[in-house]
Scaffold this motif. Structure first.
Motif, PDB file in Angstrom:
ATOM      1  N   VAL A  85     -51.799   1.064  36.828  1.00 15.17           N
ATOM      2  CA  VAL A  85     -53.297   1.310  37.312  1.00 15.17           C
ATOM      3  C   VAL A  85     -53.723   0.461  38.148  1.00 15.17           C
ATOM      4  N   ASP A  86     -53.930   0.501  39.494  1.00 19.19           N
ATOM      5  CA  ASP A  86     -54.278  -0.313  40.551  1.00 19.19           C
ATOM      6  C   ASP A  86     -53.336  -1.544  40.609  1.00 19.19           C
ATOM      7  N   GLY A  87     -52.158  -1.443  40.439  1.00 19.54           N
ATOM      8  CA  GLY A  87     -51.011  -2.394  40.380  1.00 19.54           C
ATOM      9  C   GLY A  87     -50.978  -3.087  39.129  1.00 19.54           C
ATOM     10  N   ILE A  88     -51.732  -2.652  37.984  1.00 19.62           N
ATOM     11  CA  ILE A  88     -51.688  -3.353  36.813  1.00 19.62           C
ATOM     12  C   ILE A  88     -50.922  -2.580  35.967  1.00 19.62           C
ATOM     13  N   LYS A  89     -49.593  -3.407  35.305  1.00 15.79           N
ATOM     14  CA  LYS A  89     -48.872  -2.641  34.214  1.00 15.79           C
ATOM     15  C   LYS A  89     -49.575  -2.135  32.891  1.00 15.79           C
ATOM     16  N   SER A  90     -49.420  -0.911  32.746  1.00 19.29           N
ATOM     17  CA  SER A  90     -50.305  -0.152  31.505  1.00 19.29           C
ATOM     18  C   SER A  90     -49.321   0.560  30.757  1.00 19.29           C
ATOM     19  N   VAL A  91     -50.011   1.032  29.632  1.00 17.90           N
ATOM     20  CA  VAL A  91     -49.292   1.738  28.615  1.00 17.90           C
ATOM     21  C   VAL A  91     -49.593   3.197  28.599  1.00 17.90           C
ATOM     22  N   HIS A  92     -48.736   4.057  28.552  1.00 18.03           N
ATOM     23  CA  HIS A  92     -49.147   5.504  28.482  1.00 18.03           C
ATOM     24  C   HIS A  92     -48.696   6.210  27.318  1.00 18.03           C
ATOM     25  N   VAL A  93     -49.446   6.738  26.217  1.00 19.46           N
ATOM     26  CA  VAL A  93     -48.890   7.201  25.053  1.00 19.46           C
ATOM     27  C   VAL A  93     -49.368   8.964  25.132  1.00 19.46           C
ATOM     28  N   ASP A  94     -48.594   9.530  24.357  1.00 20.86           N
ATOM     29  CA  ASP A  94     -48.758  10.751  24.448  1.00 20.86           C
ATOM     30  C   ASP A  94     -48.533  11.480  22.971  1.00 20.86           C
ATOM     31  N   TYR A  95     -49.538  11.900  22.281  1.00 17.10           N
ATOM     32  CA  TYR A  95     -49.470  12.182  20.869  1.00 17.10           C
ATOM     33  C   TYR A  95     -49.944  13.613  20.602  1.00 17.10           C
ATOM     34  N   SER A  96     -49.387  14.448  19.886  1.00 14.51           N
ATOM     35  CA  SER A  96     -49.625  15.780  19.512  1.00 14.51           C
ATOM     36  C   SER A  96     -49.680  15.956  17.918  1.00 14.51           C
ATOM     37  N   ALA A 147     -53.111   9.158  26.799  1.00 16.28           N
ATOM     38  CA  ALA A 147     -53.972   8.062  26.914  1.00 16.28           C
ATOM     39  C   ALA A 147     -53.294   6.777  27.322  1.00 16.28           C
ATOM     40  N   VAL A 148     -54.216   6.203  28.204  1.00 12.68           N
ATOM     41  CA  VAL A 148     -53.777   4.942  29.059  1.00 12.68           C
ATOM     42  C   VAL A 148     -54.466   3.366  28.613  1.00 12.68           C
ATOM     43  N   ILE A 149     -53.642   2.507  28.216  1.00 12.30           N
ATOM     44  CA  ILE A 149     -54.514   1.258  27.972  1.00 12.30           C
ATOM     45  C   ILE A 149     -53.933   0.623  28.973  1.00 12.30           C
ATOM     46  N   CYS A 150     -55.353  -0.270  29.781  1.00 13.45           N
ATOM     47  CA  CYS A 150     -54.830  -0.918  30.825  1.00 13.45           C
ATOM     48  C   CYS A 150     -55.526  -2.344  30.740  1.00 13.45           C
ATOM     49  N   GLN A 151     -54.808  -3.362  30.547  1.00 17.17           N
ATOM     50  CA  GLN A 151     -55.574  -4.654  30.123  1.00 17.17           C
ATOM     51  C   GLN A 151     -55.889  -5.335  31.374  1.00 17.17           C
ATOM     52  N   ARG A 152     -57.073  -5.410  32.033  1.00 14.30           N
ATOM     53  CA  ARG A 152     -57.495  -6.006  33.444  1.00 14.30           C
ATOM     54  C   ARG A 152     -58.188  -7.156  33.063  1.00 14.30           C
ATOM     55  N   GLY A 153     -57.344  -8.435  33.065  1.00 13.50           N
ATOM     56  CA  GLY A 153     -58.009  -9.610  32.798  1.00 13.50           C
ATOM     57  C   GLY A 153     -58.710  -9.605  31.437  1.00 13.50           C
TER      58      GLY A 153
END
Length: 340
Positions: free
Chosen positions: A274-285, A299-305
């Protein structure tokens, strides 16, 4: 003119030196005070009742929570589980508590209470072995160290309508605990400041989702396709917002999946930028444990600073599948420099 400039420079230097002397000669030391309003307190009850586990929670600034504490515990101890009737649970709530229906998939009820706080009631499936994990999730949110399984006996226990329950009272150890009250929208029509939002490209067919009282997202979209619907939300929290495991488990519980340990949660998802930041993408059903309605969450978790950004799509599995490529394109289009 030259003489005048020299006099001005001399005067500036003298004033600076005088200020330095006055600051250095003061006998009163500089004092730093820590406001108690910055710290958080959490009160919660976990009530296993047959095939269901009920969670009652009040969290907010320490002074507000302390003032509402007696009413909260009285409410928790009033809980009953009728053997007959249309509702699986009953209680006696204070007259000045405003009851609202649960606005999330697993949230059974929400109470608006004095001092701008809320009490939430969640209904899950059987989770007797997850008490420690849930308490540790709350402790992490409050910047407290994890409690080991050996500390289980130290948890306060009390019978509520014949069911052995667990009562939790936690106070934040530091002032950077998540301030939940600060992220409640003030009115049904309140919109975020444009400077709070990143730039992004909105896929075709996505309509803006109005923000309502109690929902914390900065921006939302909705898609409707006949009886199928999904919501996409963009939310920002300070710090790590409880960490990866807490948020992964929250999303898993929303679709009726079991809670993972921190070690298991750390292995979840796949990478996405996300904008060059390594993030985590999960998929749950899965399915809502109450209505049994089938659901899927991306869902995506992006930790930006020092901020955690959540980008989430949730709704009908078939429509989520159709919109998956659009969702991931939306995520990759986000640029945090926008609007600032």
């Amino acid at each position: 003119m030259t003489v005048l400039l020299r006099r001005r420079r001399i005067m500036t230097v003298c004033l600076a030196a005088l200020g330095f002397c006055l600051a250095g000669c003061t006998e009163e030391p500089v004092r730093v005070f820590e406001s108690p309003r910055d710290k958080q307190r959490l009160l919660a009850a976990i009530v296993p009742a047959g095939d269901e586990t009920w969670f009652f929670k009040l969290m907010g600034r320490t002074d507000s929570t302390t003032e509402n504490a007696d009413a909260f515990w009285k409410f928790v101890r009033s809980v009953r589980f009728p053997k007959e009737g249309p509702e699986p649970i009953a209680w006696s709530a204070p007259e000045n508590w405003k009851n609202e229906p649960g606005r999330e998939l697993l949230r059974y009820a929400t109470f608006r209470i004095p001092l701008g706080q809320e009490v939430t009631v969640f209904r899950f499936g059987p989770q007797p072995e997850k008490v420690v994990e849930n308490i540790n999730r709350w402790r992490k949110q409050l910047k407290l160290p994890a409690m080991s399984a050996q500390d289980f006996e130290k948890i306060k226990k009390e019978e509520i309508d014949g069911h052995m329950s667990f009562l939790v009272d936690l106070g934040s150890a530091r002032t950077d605990a998540i301030d939940v009250e600060a992220y409640e929208p003030r009115s049904k029509t309140e919109e975020p400041n444009r400077r709070d939002l990143p730039e992004f490209q909105v896929p075709d067919g996505w309509k803006v989702l109005p923000r309502t009282t109690g929902r914390m997202f900065l921006l939302g979209f909705q898609i409707q396709d006949g009886p199928m619907s999904v919501e996409i939300t963009l939310t920002r929290f300070p710090g790590e917002a409880g960490g990866l495991a807490a948020n992964v488990n929250r999303w898993r519980e929303e679709v009726g999946l079991s809670v993972l340990s921190d070690a298991e949660a750390a292995k979840e998802g796949r990478p996405i930028e996300v904008d060059g930041i390594k993030s985590v993408h999960v998929d749950y059903s899965g399915a809502n444990s109450r209505s049994m309605k089938k659901l899927r969450t991306l869902a995506v978790i992006c930790q930006r600073g020092d901020e955690a950004w959540f980008i989430k799509m949730m709704g009908s599995p078939e429509l989520v599948g159709k919109q998956q490529v659009a969702f991931e394109s939306f995520v990759r289009s986000i640029r945090f420099g926008g609007g600032k």
